[in-house]
Motif scaffolding. Structure first.
Motif, PDB file in Angstrom:
ATOM      1  N   LEU A 238      12.905  42.984 -28.895  1.00 30.38           N
ATOM      2  CA  LEU A 238      14.240  42.796 -29.456  1.00 30.38           C
ATOM      3  C   LEU A 238      14.234  41.634 -30.432  1.00 30.38           C
ATOM      4  CD1 LEU A 238      16.346  43.137 -26.186  1.00 30.38           C
ATOM      5  CD2 LEU A 238      15.792  44.910 -27.857  1.00 30.38           C
ATOM      6  N   ARG A 239      14.975  41.787 -31.503  1.00 25.68           N
ATOM      7  CA  ARG A 239      15.115  40.725 -32.489  1.00 25.68           C
ATOM      8  C   ARG A 239      16.602  40.498 -32.723  1.00 25.68           C
ATOM      9  NH1 ARG A 239      12.687  42.194 -37.732  1.00 25.68           N
ATOM     10  NH2 ARG A 239      10.885  42.389 -36.384  1.00 25.68           N
ATOM     11  N   CYS A 240      17.010  39.251 -32.676  1.00 24.85           N
ATOM     12  CA  CYS A 240      18.403  38.871 -32.890  1.00 24.85           C
ATOM     13  C   CYS A 240      18.716  38.967 -34.383  1.00 24.85           C
ATOM     14  CB  CYS A 240      18.610  37.452 -32.375  1.00 24.85           C
ATOM     15  SG  CYS A 240      20.299  36.876 -32.459  1.00 24.85           S
ATOM     16  N   ILE A 241      19.801  39.679 -34.740  1.00 26.19           N
ATOM     17  CA  ILE A 241      20.147  39.828 -36.158  1.00 26.19           C
ATOM     18  C   ILE A 241      21.283  38.899 -36.568  1.00 26.19           C
ATOM     19  CG2 ILE A 241      19.285  42.173 -36.362  1.00 26.19           C
ATOM     20  CD1 ILE A 241      22.177  43.152 -36.050  1.00 26.19           C
ATOM     21  N   ARG A 242      21.908  38.216 -35.578  1.00 25.94           N
ATOM     22  CA  ARG A 242      22.901  37.197 -35.897  1.00 25.94           C
ATOM     23  C   ARG A 242      23.039  36.232 -34.735  1.00 25.94           C
ATOM     24  NH1 ARG A 242      28.686  40.101 -35.622  1.00 25.94           N
ATOM     25  NH2 ARG A 242      27.866  41.788 -34.428  1.00 25.94           N
ATOM     26  N   ASP A 243      23.606  35.069 -35.000  1.00 26.41           N
ATOM     27  CA  ASP A 243      23.764  34.041 -33.976  1.00 26.41           C
ATOM     28  C   ASP A 243      24.759  34.500 -32.915  1.00 26.41           C
ATOM     29  OD1 ASP A 243      22.179  32.666 -35.728  1.00 26.41           O
ATOM     30  OD2 ASP A 243      23.725  31.266 -36.385  1.00 26.41           O
ATOM     31  N   PHE A 244      24.438  34.215 -31.649  1.00 24.15           N
ATOM     32  CA  PHE A 244      25.383  34.480 -30.562  1.00 24.15           C
ATOM     33  C   PHE A 244      24.987  33.660 -29.355  1.00 24.15           C
ATOM     34  CE2 PHE A 244      22.040  37.303 -29.230  1.00 24.15           C
ATOM     35  CZ  PHE A 244      22.176  37.429 -27.864  1.00 24.15           C
ATOM     36  N   THR A 245      25.923  33.553 -28.410  1.00 26.66           N
ATOM     37  CA  THR A 245      25.689  32.822 -27.170  1.00 26.66           C
ATOM     38  C   THR A 245      25.811  33.792 -26.014  1.00 26.66           C
ATOM     39  OG1 THR A 245      26.611  30.820 -28.155  1.00 26.66           O
ATOM     40  CG2 THR A 245      26.456  30.882 -25.753  1.00 26.66           C
ATOM     41  N   ASP A 246      24.794  33.835 -25.168  1.00 24.06           N
ATOM     42  CA  ASP A 246      24.765  34.692 -23.985  1.00 24.06           C
ATOM     43  C   ASP A 246      24.846  33.788 -22.772  1.00 24.06           C
ATOM     44  OD1 ASP A 246      24.511  36.818 -22.257  1.00 24.06           O
ATOM     45  OD2 ASP A 246      22.348  36.995 -22.504  1.00 24.06           O
ATOM     46  N   GLY A 247      26.041  33.634 -22.233  1.00 23.49           N
ATOM     47  CA  GLY A 247      26.225  32.692 -21.125  1.00 23.49           C
ATOM     48  C   GLY A 247      26.068  31.278 -21.648  1.00 23.49           C
ATOM     49  N   GLU A 248      25.043  30.592 -21.180  1.00 21.99           N
ATOM     50  CA  GLU A 248      24.782  29.233 -21.647  1.00 21.99           C
ATOM     51  C   GLU A 248      23.614  29.165 -22.619  1.00 21.99           C
ATOM     52  OE1 GLU A 248      24.458  26.483 -18.426  1.00 21.99           O
ATOM     53  OE2 GLU A 248      26.269  27.225 -17.456  1.00 21.99           O
ATOM     54  N   VAL A 249      22.994  30.305 -22.906  1.00 18.22           N
ATOM     55  CA  VAL A 249      21.830  30.342 -23.798  1.00 18.22           C
ATOM     56  C   VAL A 249      22.280  30.755 -25.186  1.00 18.22           C
ATOM     57  CG1 VAL A 249      19.573  31.389 -24.177  1.00 18.22           C
ATOM     58  CG2 VAL A 249      20.368  30.988 -21.850  1.00 18.22           C
ATOM     59  N   SER A 250      21.927  29.951 -26.197  1.00 17.90           N
ATOM     60  CA  SER A 250      22.285  30.272 -27.588  1.00 17.90           C
ATOM     61  C   SER A 250      21.084  30.877 -28.284  1.00 17.90           C
ATOM     62  CB  SER A 250      22.706  29.001 -28.329  1.00 17.90           C
ATOM     63  OG  SER A 250      23.894  28.496 -27.785  1.00 17.90           O
ATOM     64  N   HIS A 251      21.343  31.904 -29.086  1.00 20.94           N
ATOM     65  CA  HIS A 251      20.314  32.565 -29.868  1.00 20.94           C
ATOM     66  C   HIS A 251      20.718  32.497 -31.334  1.00 20.94           C
ATOM     67  CE1 HIS A 251      18.460  34.361 -26.280  1.00 20.94           C
ATOM     68  NE2 HIS A 251      19.694  34.568 -25.860  1.00 20.94           N
ATOM     69  N   VAL A 252      19.732  32.359 -32.205  1.00 21.16           N
ATOM     70  CA  VAL A 252      19.989  32.362 -33.649  1.00 21.16           C
ATOM     71  C   VAL A 252      19.323  33.589 -34.254  1.00 21.16           C
ATOM     72  CG1 VAL A 252      20.247  29.864 -33.855  1.00 21.16           C
ATOM     73  CG2 VAL A 252      17.992  30.881 -34.103  1.00 21.16           C
ATOM     74  N   ALA A 253      19.787  33.970 -35.423  1.00 18.74           N
ATOM     75  CA  ALA A 253      19.229  35.142 -36.095  1.00 18.74           C
ATOM     76  C   ALA A 253      17.724  34.958 -36.295  1.00 18.74           C
ATOM     77  CB  ALA A 253      19.913  35.363 -37.423  1.00 18.74           C
ATOM     78  N   GLY A 254      16.959  35.986 -35.976  1.00 21.87           N
ATOM     79  CA  GLY A 254      15.519  35.946 -36.130  1.00 21.87           C
ATOM     80  C   GLY A 254      14.787  35.715 -34.817  1.00 21.87           C
ATOM     81  N   ASP A 255      15.498  35.250 -33.782  1.00 24.37           N
ATOM     82  CA  ASP A 255      14.851  35.061 -32.473  1.00 24.37           C
ATOM     83  C   ASP A 255      14.369  36.400 -31.929  1.00 24.37           C
ATOM     84  OD1 ASP A 255      15.325  32.380 -32.475  1.00 24.37           O
ATOM     85  OD2 ASP A 255      16.878  32.404 -30.929  1.00 24.37           O
ATOM     86  N   GLU A 256      13.271  36.351 -31.189  1.00 23.11           N
ATOM     87  CA  GLU A 256      12.736  37.565 -30.562  1.00 23.11           C
ATOM     88  C   GLU A 256      12.642  37.376 -29.077  1.00 23.11           C
ATOM     89  OE1 GLU A 256       9.164  39.035 -32.306  1.00 23.11           O
ATOM     90  OE2 GLU A 256      10.041  39.141 -34.272  1.00 23.11           O
TER      91      GLU A 256
END
Length: 169
Positions: A151-169
């Motif tokens: 999976l690759r993140c296509i935009r920034d989001f927060t899942d619970g307390e974990v933040s993901h930025v675009a491009g994260d895998e």
């Protein structure tokens, strides 16, 4: 003598659908306005010309259109997402903390334009004015044993307390 054949003559102002009641089978006109018999798991969009707002009317219900109202869409079948399936909704309606659709100061539903929302198994739901079903209802992909999905993140989001930025895998 040969008997004359009988022909059905349709006036030019009437179509076959109007004569035989095809088309909108659950709409009937009476002296007080248009009556819509909305079946279970169906909905219509009704525009109010006085306020400029569009409402969703969900069946089963008999809806009588007032003079200042116009049915702009429907009757349409609700979207049914069975277990182990999903659908993608374009321009989803914004929801408050209780999960209810949010309206603006004019009474129109607030949409997240250009956004997409993935909806999983739930009760049948109507599409609000401006929402579109992207594609069809699809089955979830099953990941076999000893395999994985990348999976690759296509935009920034927060899942619970974990933040993901675009491009994260």
């Amino acid at each position: 003598s040969v008997p004359a054949s009988r022909e059905l003559v349709v006036p030019a102002s009437e179509g076959i659908e109007e004569m035989f009641g095809k088309g909108k089978a659950n709409k009937s006109d009476n002296a007080s306005g248009s009556v819509y018999r909305i079946k279970p798991f169906e909905y219509i969009h009704v525009a109010d010309n006085n306020s400029g707002a569009t409402e969703v009317v969900v069946g089963p219900r008999t809806f009588t259109r007032q003079e200042h109202q116009k049915v702009v869409d429907g009757p349409n079948a609700m979207v049914i997402v069975p277990p182990r399936s999903y659908c993608i909704t374009s321009n989803p309606v914004q929801r408050n903390a209780a999960g209810e659709p949010v309206k603006n100061e004019h009474g129109n539903y607030r949409l997240s334009h250009g956004d997409e929302e993935i909806r999983f198994h739930q009760d049948p739901f109507p599409l609000y004015p401006g929402e579109k079903l992207f594609g069809a209802v699809n089955s979830l992909q099953i990941v076999g044993p000893d395999s994985a999905l990348r999976l690759r993140c296509i935009r920034d989001f927060t899942d619970g307390e974990v933040s993901h930025v675009a491009g994260d895998e």
